[in-house]
Design an enzyme around this catalytic site. Structure first.
Site, short mmCIF file in Angstrom:
data_model
loop_
_atom_site.label_atom_id
_atom_site.label_comp_id
_atom_site.label_asym_id
_atom_site.label_seq_id
_atom_site.Cartn_x
_atom_site.Cartn_y
_atom_site.Cartn_z
N PHE A 181 33.58 39.11 25.07
CA PHE A 181 32.57 38.13 24.84
C PHE A 181 31.27 38.49 25.52
O PHE A 181 30.13 38.69 24.80
CB PHE A 181 32.97 36.61 25.31
CG PHE A 181 31.97 35.71 25.47
CD1 PHE A 181 31.18 35.28 24.55
CD2 PHE A 181 32.20 34.82 26.71
CE1 PHE A 181 30.17 34.52 24.68
CE2 PHE A 181 31.25 34.11 27.18
CZ PHE A 181 30.32 33.55 26.16
N THR B 228 32.68 36.98 39.57
CA THR B 228 32.64 35.71 38.96
C THR B 228 32.47 34.65 40.32
O THR B 228 32.93 35.02 41.26
CB THR B 228 34.01 35.46 38.29
OG1 THR B 228 34.22 34.12 38.21
CG2 THR B 228 35.45 35.97 38.99
N ASP B 229 32.16 33.62 39.80
CA ASP B 229 32.13 32.66 40.94
C ASP B 229 33.45 31.99 41.36
O ASP B 229 33.59 31.24 42.43
CB ASP B 229 31.05 31.48 40.58
CG ASP B 229 31.79 30.67 39.23
OD1 ASP B 229 32.76 31.05 38.66
OD2 ASP B 229 31.08 29.47 38.99
N GLU B 230 34.48 32.43 40.62
CA GLU B 230 35.86 31.96 40.81
C GLU B 230 36.16 32.46 42.21
O GLU B 230 37.43 32.11 42.78
CB GLU B 230 36.78 32.35 39.66
CG GLU B 230 36.40 31.30 38.48
CD GLU B 230 37.43 31.20 37.47
OE1 GLU B 230 38.52 31.09 37.56
OE2 GLU B 230 36.81 31.02 36.07
N TYR C 127 44.10 35.13 38.50
CA TYR C 127 42.73 35.76 37.76
C TYR C 127 41.66 35.99 39.14
O TYR C 127 41.11 36.91 39.14
CB TYR C 127 42.25 35.00 36.73
CG TYR C 127 40.96 35.13 36.33
CD1 TYR C 127 40.45 36.49 35.75
CD2 TYR C 127 39.95 34.36 36.68
CE1 TYR C 127 39.21 36.63 35.52
CE2 TYR C 127 38.57 34.58 36.52
CZ TYR C 127 37.97 35.87 35.84
OH TYR C 127 36.88 35.93 35.61
N LYS D 24 40.06 39.20 40.72
CA LYS D 24 38.62 39.47 40.54
C LYS D 24 38.14 39.50 41.90
O LYS D 24 37.01 40.40 42.23
CB LYS D 24 37.91 38.32 39.73
CG LYS D 24 38.15 38.28 38.53
CD LYS D 24 37.68 39.70 37.38
CE LYS D 24 36.09 39.68 37.65
NZ LYS D 24 35.63 40.66 36.77
P1 NAD Z 1 36.82 38.86 27.58
O1 NAD Z 1 38.20 38.57 28.07
O2 NAD Z 1 36.00 38.37 26.29
O3 NAD Z 1 36.63 40.60 27.60
C1 NAD Z 1 37.19 41.42 28.29
C2 NAD Z 1 37.04 42.85 27.47
O4 NAD Z 1 37.71 43.95 28.24
C3 NAD Z 1 37.84 42.83 26.26
O5 NAD Z 1 37.05 43.64 25.24
C4 NAD Z 1 39.18 43.81 26.52
O6 NAD Z 1 39.46 44.42 25.48
C5 NAD Z 1 38.45 44.58 27.70
N1 NAD Z 1 39.55 45.23 28.31
C6 NAD Z 1 40.61 44.34 29.14
N2 NAD Z 1 41.50 45.44 29.99
C7 NAD Z 1 40.73 46.52 29.67
C8 NAD Z 1 41.14 47.85 30.37
N3 NAD Z 1 42.04 48.26 31.00
N4 NAD Z 1 40.52 48.89 29.76
C9 NAD Z 1 39.32 48.54 29.23
N5 NAD Z 1 38.54 47.54 28.51
C10 NAD Z 1 39.49 46.32 28.99
O7 NAD Z 1 36.15 38.46 28.65
P2 NAD Z 1 34.59 37.98 28.92
O8 NAD Z 1 34.43 36.75 29.01
O9 NAD Z 1 33.65 38.70 28.06
O10 NAD Z 1 34.21 38.50 30.54
C11 NAD Z 1 33.62 39.71 30.84
C12 NAD Z 1 33.50 39.80 32.49
O11 NAD Z 1 32.85 38.91 32.98
C13 NAD Z 1 34.90 39.83 33.18
O12 NAD Z 1 34.86 40.82 34.11
C14 NAD Z 1 34.76 38.45 33.63
O13 NAD Z 1 35.55 38.40 34.86
C15 NAD Z 1 33.49 38.05 34.17
N6 NAD Z 1 33.00 36.66 34.20
C16 NAD Z 1 33.20 35.96 33.00
C17 NAD Z 1 32.81 34.88 33.02
C18 NAD Z 1 32.96 33.98 31.58
O14 NAD Z 1 32.75 32.68 31.57
N7 NAD Z 1 33.64 34.15 30.65
C19 NAD Z 1 32.23 34.22 34.04
C20 NAD Z 1 31.68 35.07 34.95
C21 NAD Z 1 32.15 36.27 34.94
P1 TYD Z 2 38.14 27.97 30.77
O1 TYD Z 2 37.34 28.03 29.62
O2 TYD Z 2 39.66 28.43 30.58
O3 TYD Z 2 37.43 28.64 31.90
P2 TYD Z 2 37.85 28.62 33.58
O4 TYD Z 2 39.19 28.24 33.74
O5 TYD Z 2 37.83 30.13 33.86
O6 TYD Z 2 36.61 27.94 34.30
O7 TYD Z 2 38.28 26.63 31.31
C1 TYD Z 2 37.21 25.62 31.53
C2 TYD Z 2 37.65 24.36 31.82
O8 TYD Z 2 38.23 23.46 30.85
C3 TYD Z 2 38.72 24.40 33.02
O9 TYD Z 2 38.36 23.15 33.89
C4 TYD Z 2 39.95 24.18 32.38
C5 TYD Z 2 39.53 23.29 31.21
N1 TYD Z 2 40.33 23.48 29.92
C6 TYD Z 2 40.99 22.37 29.42
O10 TYD Z 2 40.89 21.15 29.79
N2 TYD Z 2 41.63 22.43 28.31
C7 TYD Z 2 41.77 23.51 27.73
O11 TYD Z 2 42.62 23.96 26.59
C8 TYD Z 2 41.22 24.74 28.26
C9 TYD Z 2 41.18 26.05 27.79
C10 TYD Z 2 40.44 24.60 29.16
#
Ligand code: NAD
Ligand code: TYD
Length: 338
Positions: free
Chosen positions: A11, A125-127, A150, A154
């Site tokens: 993503f 991540t903020d987590e 997770y 991280k």
């Molecule tokens: P995502 O799950 O959509 O994408 C992860 C990508 O990493 C995928 O394309 C997957 O194929 C690839 N991948 C997984 N394991 C791999 C490996 N061993 N080698 C090579 N590629 C691999 O995740 P995202 O939401 O796009 O998140 C991207 C980054 O941002 C992550 O590091 C996540 O922790 C961080 N992040 C995400 C959020 C969020 O809200 N989505 C917020 C803060 C930080």
């Molecule tokens: P998520 O998108 O999984 O992100 P994160 O857990 O990394 O914050 O979830 C966002 C929020 O939504 C989290 O508080 C969990 C809640 N949630 C639901 O209530 N129902 C759902 O089906 C999912 C996937 C998440």
């Protein structure tokens, strides 16, 4: 600039690559992705494959594979987006999270160090900070108290980046961003999951009392912040990135229900996620003051546009739902005659 971006079929990585190629047409980008269930080359269809954006299917845990790619690509800088990212999956089975997120980061940093890259940006991540009560904000100095497998994996990667800077003088940078929303998010995460369920006339499962709070940021604002840290961040620096948009899950759910023309009866409360963090909220003073980064996308507009994107791109998420996207790699390569 020659940039190597891992996890860019996911993503945020795919949105970042699209953004970077638009803003920096002179950059060369090598994309590295294992294509796990979350990786989808369709996310990059319009940008990858040409001489300016080369794709390598590879696992960041594979040291030899990484060395080969670094020898052929010779990147100046690396951004590591690759990770296992879904909290609920990490609760079911933490093992892959520890492998990819910790050992993968170490392997990638070792390859980067050997290759002498100038900058290495770890997407954290903020987590890592754990959960807030009703008040307060996470600053970069807040204690690290991850609550899910997770988040713990991280946090380990985030601390490894710090250790490589302190021990080896390796120029790491770390960003800690809040929850992203936007196009191409895998439909297991809250917003795309609920939009696709609502589109199909199904109920949406809200965990617990639905009063958990997340600080939502549009993925384009995240991309702009990552670009700024990559180009101008202090080596060894850690930067929070936030959207300034704290919302409860119920608020998000109500917005989506209304945008999709449904009524409140589709909201179903289900048992809570174990260890569910109550509230995340970001103090982004440092990135604003040092790098002038300010989020630009107004939340209501960004979320409405995101809902429209999923409705206009049903074939994208239907392919994900059916599993057909997993064949995209083969189709893509046969189309390219490789
Ligand atoms: P995502 O799950 O959509 O994408 C992860 C990508 O990493 C995928 O394309 C997957 O194929 C690839 N991948 C997984 N394991 C791999 C490996 N061993 N080698 C090579 N590629 C691999 O995740 P995202 O939401 O796009 O998140 C991207 C980054 O941002 C992550 O590091 C996540 O922790 C961080 N992040 C995400 C959020 C969020 O809200 N989505 C917020 C803060 C930080
Ligand atoms: P998520 O998108 O999984 O992100 P994160 O857990 O990394 O914050 O979830 C966002 C929020 O939504 C989290 O508080 C969990 C809640 N949630 C639901 O209530 N129902 C759902 O089906 C999912 C996937 C998440």
């Amino acid at each position: 600039m020659k940039l190597l971006v891992t996890g860019a079929a996911g993503f945020i990585g795919s949105n970042f690559v699209r953004y970077a190629m638009k803003v920096h047409p002179d950059w060369e980008i090598a994309v590295v992705d294992k294509l796990t269930y979350a990786g989808n080359l369709a996310n990059l269809e319009d940008v990858a494959g040409g001489p300016k954006c080369r794709f390598h299917r590879a696992d960041i845990c594979d040291a030899e594979g990484m060395d080969r790619i670094f020898s052929s690509e010779r990147p100046d800088a690396v951004i590591n987006f690759a990770a296992e990212t879904h909290v609920d999956r990490s609760i079911d089975d933490p093992s892959l999270f520890l492998k990819t997120n910790i050992v993968g980061t170490q392997t990638l940093m070792d390859a980067s160090r050997k290759a002498g890259v100038d900058r290495y940006l770890q997407i954290s991540t903020d987590e890592v900070y754990g959960s807030l009560g009703a008040t307060g904000l996470f600053t970069e100095e807040s204690p690290l108290k991850p609550n899910s497998p997770y988040a713990a994996s991280k946090t380990s990667a985030d601390l490894l980046a710090r250790a490589y800077f302190k021990t080896y003088g390796f120029p790491t940078l770390v960003t800690r961003c809040s929850n992203n929303y936007g196009p191409y998010q895998f439909p297991e995460k809250l917003i795309p999951f609920f939009v696709t369920l609502l589109h199909e006339g199904k109920q949406v499962p809200v965990y617990g009392d639905g009063m958990n709070v997340r600080d939502w940021i549009h993925v384009d604002d995240h991309s702009r912040a990552v670009e700024a840290v990559l180009l101008r961040g202090r080596p060894g620096g850690i930067y929070n990135i936030g959207g300034g948009n704290e919302r409860t899950n119920i608020e998000i759910t109500k917005f989506l229900i209304e945008a999709m023309g449904k009524d409140a009866s589709v909201m179903k409360f289900v048992p809570d996620r174990p260890g569910h963090d109550r509230r995340y909220a970001i103090d982004d003073t440092r990135i604003r003051a040092e790098l002038g980064v300010v989020p630009q996308v107004p939340f209501q507009e960004g979320l409405a546009a995101t809902v429209r994107w999923y409705l206009d791109n049903e074939s994208w998420w239907q392919a994900v739902r059916s599993g057909d996207y997993l064949n995209f790699y083969d189709r893509w390569y046969s189309k390219a005659g490789r």
